[in-house]
Design an enzyme around this catalytic site. Structure first.
Site, PDB file in Angstrom:
ATOM      1  N   GLU A  52       0.797  -1.076  -0.122  1.00  0.00           N
ATOM      2  CA  GLU A  52      -0.076   0.007  -0.055  1.00  0.00           C
ATOM      3  C   GLU A  52       0.792   1.330  -0.149  1.00  0.00           C
ATOM      4  O   GLU A  52       0.734   2.308  -0.510  1.00  0.00           O
ATOM      5  CB  GLU A  52      -0.985  -0.083   1.189  1.00  0.00           C
ATOM      6  CG  GLU A  52      -2.133  -0.951   1.122  1.00  0.00           C
ATOM      7  CD  GLU A  52      -2.765  -0.670  -0.231  1.00  0.00           C
ATOM      8  OE1 GLU A  52      -3.186   0.616  -0.722  1.00  0.00           O
ATOM      9  OE2 GLU A  52      -3.516  -1.804  -0.867  1.00  0.00           O
ATOM     10  N   TYR A 135      -6.136   7.148   3.819  1.00  0.00           N
ATOM     11  CA  TYR A 135      -6.274   6.127   2.979  1.00  0.00           C
ATOM     12  C   TYR A 135      -5.424   4.641   3.451  1.00  0.00           C
ATOM     13  O   TYR A 135      -6.134   3.824   3.282  1.00  0.00           O
ATOM     14  CB  TYR A 135      -6.021   6.514   1.433  1.00  0.00           C
ATOM     15  CG  TYR A 135      -5.679   5.485   0.543  1.00  0.00           C
ATOM     16  CD1 TYR A 135      -6.604   4.751  -0.018  1.00  0.00           C
ATOM     17  CD2 TYR A 135      -4.362   4.953   0.284  1.00  0.00           C
ATOM     18  CE1 TYR A 135      -6.521   3.567  -0.715  1.00  0.00           C
ATOM     19  CE2 TYR A 135      -4.106   3.686  -0.426  1.00  0.00           C
ATOM     20  CZ  TYR A 135      -5.434   3.149  -0.944  1.00  0.00           C
ATOM     21  OH  TYR A 135      -5.223   1.954  -1.847  1.00  0.00           O
ATOM     22  N   ASP A 153      -9.184   6.385  -1.755  1.00  0.00           N
ATOM     23  CA  ASP A 153      -8.107   6.833  -2.743  1.00  0.00           C
ATOM     24  C   ASP A 153      -8.895   7.956  -3.790  1.00  0.00           C
ATOM     25  O   ASP A 153      -9.976   7.771  -3.939  1.00  0.00           O
ATOM     26  CB  ASP A 153      -7.121   5.940  -3.407  1.00  0.00           C
ATOM     27  CG  ASP A 153      -7.662   5.162  -4.509  1.00  0.00           C
ATOM     28  OD1 ASP A 153      -8.987   5.124  -4.644  1.00  0.00           O
ATOM     29  OD2 ASP A 153      -7.199   4.367  -5.272  1.00  0.00           O
TER      30      ASP A 153
END
Ligand code: SF4
Length: 416
Positions: A52, A135, A153
């Site tokens: 991520e 996020y 996002d």
């Protein structure tokens, strides 16, 4: 104001029947087309965290080889925490946005020192770590911990706006917090990670900002903007910060097979005579932890600046004057490398590469011995350089910025 946003949300909440239908249709679509990505094939909380962070501002295709290398070298948080920062940056070299790597490394240290090596157990704990924002914490917690939280996002933001709104004005006044609320209400509790990935995947494929493919969309029946035929207008474009055109040159000095670079934390400017030191330079921390080339200041682009940067004879004279004391035969050549474009935040840069090739095999007369040490050589080129440069071998693991990487690529194929 918050009350106003609350009202919008309540007014636009989907009925549970609509929501269930949308969730089912979207996940069925995702299950049929989800890509077999390495972090999905070998799922782990640590691997999800790394993926991520890497995926922020970077495409999946670009991230895959970096993730594989990173996981091989630092298979868990303790390996990462024990590593030197320079080794972490070396593995990140070329991926850009290096602050992400530094924060990842710092967070690993915090996990080892303050949490006995135990990874955070919920979104709130993840968000307390450096580099993990709203996020990323949502994505890590939902994918890695199955916590039913949203991960909004830019793709998910667009999709959510289109599902709920068909009036651009309402979207313009929407606060990020309201969008989080909308996203929260949609997360499928039984498969929160898959749900968030499905929403983002839809945004990255069919529900793109331009020309959304509503007629092929698995959730058209549940989507306000799609049904109203106004998807492309939702969300309305944000006012963009104005781009700043910049012109600069980087200086590639090769000494036989090595190259003269500033080590991390040091930097040097090459000033053009008669030009003010305008714009910003490369000392802002953007390239912290990376090796750098000597560079001119970031001049605001103008015809006069471009002319100076493109002026072969000016560059050749300037460099030869600096290096004349090396003696005959040592300067193999001074060449103009090619130009390239590069963007950093809102700075749109035109970069000219200047290259000089020096050889130690020239005239070795006692009057002009080749400097023994690289800082002596650097001092010839940059008499005012406060900090030493190093002659280094260019190896793939050397952590350099994209700007340096592109400069080297544009210089190395020049003929001497
Ligand atoms: S119907 Fe169109 S606007 Fe709605 S989610 Fe699908 S692609 Fe996006």
């Amino acid at each position: 104001m918050w009350q106003h946003h609350e009202e919008i949300i309540i007014r636009n909440q989907m009925s549970s029947i609509t929501r269930n239908g949308l969730q089912k249709s979207l996940l069925a679509w995702f299950d049929s087309c989800a890509r077999a990505l390495p972090w999905r094939i070998r799922p782990s909380l640590y691997g999800t965290w790394v993926s991520e962070i890497m995926l922020q501002q970077t495409t999946v295709v670009a991230v895959i080889p970096y993730w594989e290398r990173f996981m091989n070298r630092f298979p868990d948080v303790s390996h990462l925490a024990r590593a030197e920062e320079s080794d972490v940056l070396a593995l990140w070299s070329g991926l850009g946005y290096y602050r992400r790597a530094k924060n990842l490394h710092r967070a690993a240290g915090i996990i080892m020192n303050e949490r006995d090596g135990v990874l955070p157990a919920d979104r709130k704990q993840w968000q307390s770590l450096p580099g993990v924002g709203a996020y990323a914490s949502g994505a890590i917690a939902s994918i890695g911990l199955k916590e039913p939280v949203p991960a909004v996002d830019s793709n998910a933001r667009r999709v959510l706006c289109r599902w709920f709104f068909d009036e651009p004005d309402l979207v313009s006044s929407l606060k990020p917090r309201s969008l989080e609320e909308l996203g929260s209400g949609m997360v499928m509790a039984s498969r929160p990670g898959d749900w968030n990935e499905a929403v983002m995947e839809l945004g990255a494929t069919l529900c793109r900002a331009k020309s959304p493919q509503c007629e092929q969309c698995p959730v058209l029946d549940f989507c306000r903007a799609g049904l109203a035929g106004v998807a492309e207008k939702i969300p309305p474009p944000r006012e963009r910060e104005q781009a700043i055109p910049i012109a600069l040159a980087t200086l590639v000095i090769r000494v036989d097979d090595q190259i003269l670079l500033y080590p991390p934390g040091k930097t040097g400017l090459v000033l053009l005579p008669g030009q003010p030191e305008l714009g910003r330079d490369d000392t802002s921390g953007l390239h912290e932890g990376l090796w750098s080339l000597p560079v001119t200041p970031w001049y605001v682009e103008s015809p006069a600046i471009s002319q100076d940067l493109d002026n072969d004879s000016f560059v050749v004279d300037w460099l030869k004057a600096r290096l004349g004391s090396l003696g005959p035969g040592k300067i193999a050549d001074v060449v103009m490398g090619r130009k390239f474009k590069h963007s950093i935040t809102r700075y749109q840069m035109k970069v000219r590469v200047w290259e000089i090739r020096i050889t130690k095999k020239g005239d070795l007369s006692p009057e002009s011995p080749f400097p023994e040490r690289s800082d002596e050589l650097a001092a010839l080129v940059f008499p005012k350089a406060k900090d030493g440069m190093h002659l280094v071998n260019l190896v793939p693991e050397l952590p350099v910025s994209k700007l340096v990487e592109k400069s080297l690529a544009k210089s190395k194929d020049q003929n001497v």
